[in-house]
Design a protein around this motif. Structure first.
Motif, mmCIF file in Angstrom:
data_model
loop_
_atom_site.group_PDB
_atom_site.id
_atom_site.type_symbol
_atom_site.label_atom_id
_atom_site.label_comp_id
_atom_site.label_asym_id
_atom_site.label_seq_id
_atom_site.Cartn_x
_atom_site.Cartn_y
_atom_site.Cartn_z
ATOM 1 N N LEU A 147 0.830 -1.210 0.000
ATOM 2 C CA LEU A 147 0.000 0.000 0.000
ATOM 3 C C LEU A 147 0.862 1.256 0.000
ATOM 4 C CD1 LEU A 147 -2.646 1.583 0.291
ATOM 5 C CD2 LEU A 147 -2.533 1.161 2.768
ATOM 6 N N PHE A 148 1.874 1.300 0.865
ATOM 7 C CA PHE A 148 2.714 2.495 0.973
ATOM 8 C C PHE A 148 3.540 2.740 -0.287
ATOM 9 C CE2 PHE A 148 2.507 1.643 5.751
ATOM 10 C CZ PHE A 148 1.483 2.560 5.923
ATOM 11 N N ILE A 149 4.109 1.673 -0.853
ATOM 12 C CA ILE A 149 4.932 1.887 -2.050
ATOM 13 C C ILE A 149 4.064 2.297 -3.231
ATOM 14 C CG2 ILE A 149 4.939 -0.550 -2.770
ATOM 15 C CD1 ILE A 149 7.770 2.021 -3.243
ATOM 16 N N MET A 162 -2.357 6.576 -12.141
ATOM 17 C CA MET A 162 -3.684 5.968 -12.052
ATOM 18 C C MET A 162 -3.587 4.476 -11.774
ATOM 19 S SD MET A 162 -6.855 6.351 -11.928
ATOM 20 C CE MET A 162 -6.975 8.063 -12.455
ATOM 21 N N PHE A 163 -2.696 3.790 -12.484
ATOM 22 C CA PHE A 163 -2.483 2.363 -12.268
ATOM 23 C C PHE A 163 -1.989 2.125 -10.841
ATOM 24 C CE2 PHE A 163 -1.242 -1.486 -15.114
ATOM 25 C CZ PHE A 163 -1.892 -2.342 -14.243
ATOM 26 N N ALA A 164 -1.122 3.010 -10.357
ATOM 27 C CA ALA A 164 -0.599 2.882 -8.996
ATOM 28 C C ALA A 164 -1.712 3.043 -7.968
ATOM 29 C CB ALA A 164 0.497 3.911 -8.751
ATOM 30 N N LYS A 165 -2.665 3.940 -8.224
ATOM 31 C CA LYS A 165 -3.790 4.119 -7.309
ATOM 32 C C LYS A 165 -4.664 2.873 -7.259
ATOM 33 C CE LYS A 165 -3.962 9.152 -7.816
ATOM 34 N NZ LYS A 165 -4.641 10.304 -8.443
ATOM 35 N N VAL A 166 -4.865 2.239 -8.408
ATOM 36 C CA VAL A 166 -5.624 0.985 -8.453
ATOM 37 C C VAL A 166 -4.898 -0.094 -7.639
ATOM 38 C CG1 VAL A 166 -6.439 -0.883 -9.940
ATOM 39 C CG2 VAL A 166 -6.709 1.504 -10.663
ATOM 40 N N ALA A 167 -3.581 -0.170 -7.836
ATOM 41 C CA ALA A 167 -2.785 -1.150 -7.096
ATOM 42 C C ALA A 167 -2.849 -0.883 -5.592
ATOM 43 C CB ALA A 167 -1.335 -1.126 -7.577
ATOM 44 N N ALA A 168 -2.850 0.395 -5.204
ATOM 45 C CA ALA A 168 -2.960 0.749 -3.788
ATOM 46 C C ALA A 168 -4.316 0.325 -3.231
ATOM 47 C CB ALA A 168 -2.757 2.248 -3.599
ATOM 48 N N LEU A 169 -5.372 0.523 -4.011
ATOM 49 C CA LEU A 169 -6.714 0.110 -3.586
ATOM 50 C C LEU A 169 -6.776 -1.401 -3.403
ATOM 51 C CD1 LEU A 169 -9.662 0.881 -3.024
ATOM 52 C CD2 LEU A 169 -10.102 0.664 -5.488
ATOM 53 N N VAL A 170 -6.152 -2.120 -4.315
ATOM 54 C CA VAL A 170 -6.104 -3.583 -4.211
ATOM 55 C C VAL A 170 -5.329 -4.000 -2.957
ATOM 56 C CG1 VAL A 170 -5.199 -5.685 -5.303
ATOM 57 C CG2 VAL A 170 -6.369 -3.953 -6.686
#
Length: 216
Positions: A147-149, A162-170
């Motif tokens: 989540l942090f990275i 945007m892709f990073a935000k999706v990954a953070a949500l996951v």
């Protein structure tokens, strides 16, 4: 003979690490332990003993794959820490992700021991209980590290915010699901399936990041 650059090595690691890890993980879940009784430690121990070679091979592959992913993410974290936005979150993520790799490696070693030495059965079952307990807490902490990275990466344009935000949500989903798994062991099978799906999504993003690094 030429040498490979640190950037390209990180790119290759972040691509192939999660792929081989995911393949070994799903082989364990869908083949080795396909008929397991999820809440019965003796069932895990029995199936592991019947498939001890496959357990050992996959339990070696998984921490190697995780290490490769950790190396790639650490490279990204170091880049972010050296260049402004997201530096604090990137720094916070590294020890959590490293702790996850160490815990997974330890658990895999215990799995191998339980599979190779199935007698007495009570001790083999206890080994699997211990490994599962370690994996449960590691899942929570490593999800926080991801989540942090990913939040750090979402603050920059270098890695597709945007892709990073999706990954953070996951990663948040993985964190919550792992907590539920700790509090409600009866949901272990469903939790494992959801966590596997989050790994798959993170693997897709890891491949994207790796390709970015390779194309520099």
């Amino acid at each position: 003979m030429g040498t490979i650059s640190t950037t390209k090595l990180a790119g290759l690691s972040i691509i192939f690490g999660p792929i081989i890890c995911l393949a070994a993980y799903f082989y364990q879940q869908l083949v080795i332990f396909a008929d397991v009784e999820w809440t019965v430690a003796a069932s895990w121990a029995s199936l592991a003993a019947e498939n001890s070679t496959a357990v050992a091979i996959t339990a070696i592959i998984i921490p190697i794959g995780i290490f490769m992913l950790v190396h790639g993410l650490q490279f990204v974290a170091n880049e972010i820490r050296a260049n402004g936005n997201g530096a604090a979150l990137a720094a916070y993520s590294v020890p959590l992700i490293m702790f996850g790799w160490i815990g997974i490696s330890l658990s895999c070693g215990i799995y191998i021991a339980g599979a190779n030495f199935p007698e007495p059965a009570t001790q083999a079952a206890a080994a699997f209980l211990a490994a599962t307990g370690i994996l449960n807490i590691v899942g929570v902490l490593q999800s926080l590290g991801f989540l942090f990275i990913f939040l750090a990466m979402s603050s920059r344009d270098d890695y597709n915010s945007m892709f990073a935000k999706v990954a953070a949500l996951v990663a948040i989903v993985a964190f919550v699901v792992n907590i539920i798994g700790l509090l409600n062991p009866d949901s272990a099978q469903t939790i494992s399936q959801i966590v596997g799906l989050t790994y798959l999504i993170h693997t897709i993003y890891a491949i994207y990041i790796g390709r970015l690094l390779l194309n520099r």
